[in-house]
Enzyme design. Structure first.
Site, PDB file in Angstrom:
ATOM      1  N   THR A   6       0.638  -1.177  -0.237  1.00  0.00           N
ATOM      2  CA  THR A   6       0.130   0.068  -0.083  1.00  0.00           C
ATOM      3  C   THR A   6       0.934   1.323   0.035  1.00  0.00           C
ATOM      4  O   THR A   6       2.080   1.254   0.430  1.00  0.00           O
ATOM      5  CB  THR A   6      -0.740  -0.040   1.192  1.00  0.00           C
ATOM      6  OG1 THR A   6      -1.940  -1.093   1.303  1.00  0.00           O
ATOM      7  CG2 THR A   6      -1.512   1.166   1.426  1.00  0.00           C
TER       8      THR A   6
ATOM      9  N   GLY B  35     -10.733  -2.777   2.760  1.00  0.00           N
ATOM     10  CA  GLY B  35      -9.585  -2.861   4.027  1.00  0.00           C
ATOM     11  C   GLY B  35      -9.815  -1.344   4.677  1.00  0.00           C
ATOM     12  O   GLY B  35     -10.581  -0.748   4.576  1.00  0.00           O
ATOM     13  N   ASP B  36      -8.670  -0.963   5.308  1.00  0.00           N
ATOM     14  CA  ASP B  36      -8.617  -0.032   6.262  1.00  0.00           C
ATOM     15  C   ASP B  36      -8.283   1.396   5.306  1.00  0.00           C
ATOM     16  O   ASP B  36      -8.440   2.295   5.773  1.00  0.00           O
ATOM     17  CB  ASP B  36      -7.389  -0.143   7.194  1.00  0.00           C
ATOM     18  CG  ASP B  36      -5.992  -0.512   6.783  1.00  0.00           C
ATOM     19  OD1 ASP B  36      -5.912  -1.368   5.838  1.00  0.00           O
ATOM     20  OD2 ASP B  36      -5.055   0.317   7.051  1.00  0.00           O
TER      21      ASP B  36
ATOM     22  N   THR C  52      -0.207   1.351   6.605  1.00  0.00           N
ATOM     23  CA  THR C  52      -0.300   0.128   5.914  1.00  0.00           C
ATOM     24  C   THR C  52       0.015  -1.020   6.760  1.00  0.00           C
ATOM     25  O   THR C  52       0.703  -1.100   7.888  1.00  0.00           O
ATOM     26  CB  THR C  52       1.014   0.204   5.118  1.00  0.00           C
ATOM     27  OG1 THR C  52       1.139  -0.937   4.322  1.00  0.00           O
ATOM     28  CG2 THR C  52       2.339   0.857   5.844  1.00  0.00           C
TER      29      THR C  52
HETATM   30  N1  ASP Z   1      -3.663  -2.075   4.486  1.00  0.00           N
HETATM   31  C1  ASP Z   1      -4.027  -2.631   3.284  1.00  0.00           C
HETATM   32  C2  ASP Z   1      -5.187  -3.622   3.177  1.00  0.00           C
HETATM   33  O1  ASP Z   1      -5.279  -4.307   4.197  1.00  0.00           O
HETATM   34  C3  ASP Z   1      -2.933  -3.682   2.811  1.00  0.00           C
HETATM   35  C4  ASP Z   1      -1.492  -2.839   2.737  1.00  0.00           C
HETATM   36  O2  ASP Z   1      -1.345  -2.230   3.557  1.00  0.00           O
HETATM   37  O3  ASP Z   1      -0.771  -3.378   1.947  1.00  0.00           O
HETATM   38  O4  ASP Z   1      -5.989  -3.508   2.222  1.00  0.00           O
END
Ligand code: ASP
Length: 310
Positions: free
Chosen positions: A176, A206-207, A227
């Protein structure tokens, strides 16, 4: 005069052994440096933090190395569903999009939701409809194709498993991207963009697109971009928690971010990191994984570009 400050990330995690070659490391650092400099120049010319974070994230979205925009991972159905959000710390206006395919720069669409709609968050068909109205160009699937990402998906395809963008949990890396900035006027902004997790279920959010979770900005406290394992970040309400610890407990940026990443998130079993800036131009970039692609620059100081822990 206020210090200007910019920090960016390209994901936290651990690199799969044997995957990182000196050439690849160089490419990662070059792409991080380009994204940093492009955002920083906007701040140096007196531009706004919101323009700077959008620009830096656009650069990272255009790089195939990171799991956002062009480099987005494959979903369980072999598509790319991207999430992004942006927030202006002065007005506390925010925009977010989720479950969007075909868009080169999801962060710019999130910004358009903030500035050109009455809403904060548009998802799926509604977000795509909105982009069409604004004459966004839609890329076909070949633009997002990457053989590494494809092979990662092949390992999981047909299973119920979903992973961050490397296949071994213990050796995982999250790609991310995000940026946080403080401009000459002391205004803060944050932006986060992602392809999510490999083999994620159709419709999984996601977040990264959730305001207060993977992204938050408030001039009174800080700007944060996260992330990591999104499901844990959602349950820990990570970005807003950093802001709250500063606002209600009087903690410094560094203290607040460290507690959230190395204690509260870890206690839940979550791994990842964040980048954050306050209005004094202080930057902190904690992570509880082996590394986090990251870069930062404060006023005329030399930039920092790093991958592993120190
Ligand atoms: N936080 C991101 C998600 O869960 C993944 C990432 O940080 O690469 O979608």
């Amino acid at each position: 005069m206020n210090k200007i400050a910019l920090a960016i990330h390209g994901g936290a995690g651990t690199l799969v052994k044997g995957m990182m070659t000196p050439e690849l490391e160089k490419r990662y650092k070059e792409d991080l440096n380009t994204a940093l400099q492009e955002g920083y120049i906007i701040l140096a010319k007196g531009g706004s933090s919101i323009d700077a974070v959008e620009r830096s994230v656009n650069c990272l979205e255009d790089s195939p190395l990171f799991n956002a925009g062009k480099g987005s991972v494959f979903t369980a159905t072999g598509d790319h569903e991207m999430d992004a959000s942006i927030m202006d710390g002065k007005s506390r206006n925010a925009g977010a999009i989720s479950l969007v395919s075909g868009i080169r720069n999801p962060i710019s669409l999130a910004r358009d939701v903030m500035e050109k709609s009455e809403h904060v968050f548009l998802a799926g068909e509604g977000a795509i409809e909105f982009a069409k109205k604004l004459n966004y160009i839609f890329e076909d699937k070949s633009y997002f194709y990457d053989s590494l990402r494809y092979n990662q998906w092949q390992e999981l395809k047909g299973t119920e498993d979903f992973k961050l963008d490397h296949s071994h949990k213990k050796d995982s890396k999250f790609g991310t991207v995000g940026a946080v900035a403080c401009d000459l006027d002391g205004n803060l902004a944050a932006a986060t963009s992602t392809g999510g997790m490999t083999n994620k279920r159709f419709g999984r959010i996601g977040d990264s697109s959730l305001i207060g979770v993977g992204n938050y900005a408030n001039n009174n406290t800080c700007a944060v971009s996260c992330t990591g394992s999104g499901e844990f970040f959602i349950r820990a309400v990570v970005a807003y928690d950093v802001s709250c610890l500063m606002e209600y407990k009087g903690l410094s940026l560094k203290e607040a971010a460290d507690i959230v990443i190395n204690k509260r998130l870890l206690d839940l079993g979550g791994d990842g990191g964040l980048i954050a800036v306050d209005k004094q131009g202080n930057i902190t970039m904690p992570f509880n994984t082996e590394g986090m692609y990251r870069a930062s620059k404060v006023s005329d100081e030399k930039e920092l570009i790093a991958i592993y822990g120190t």
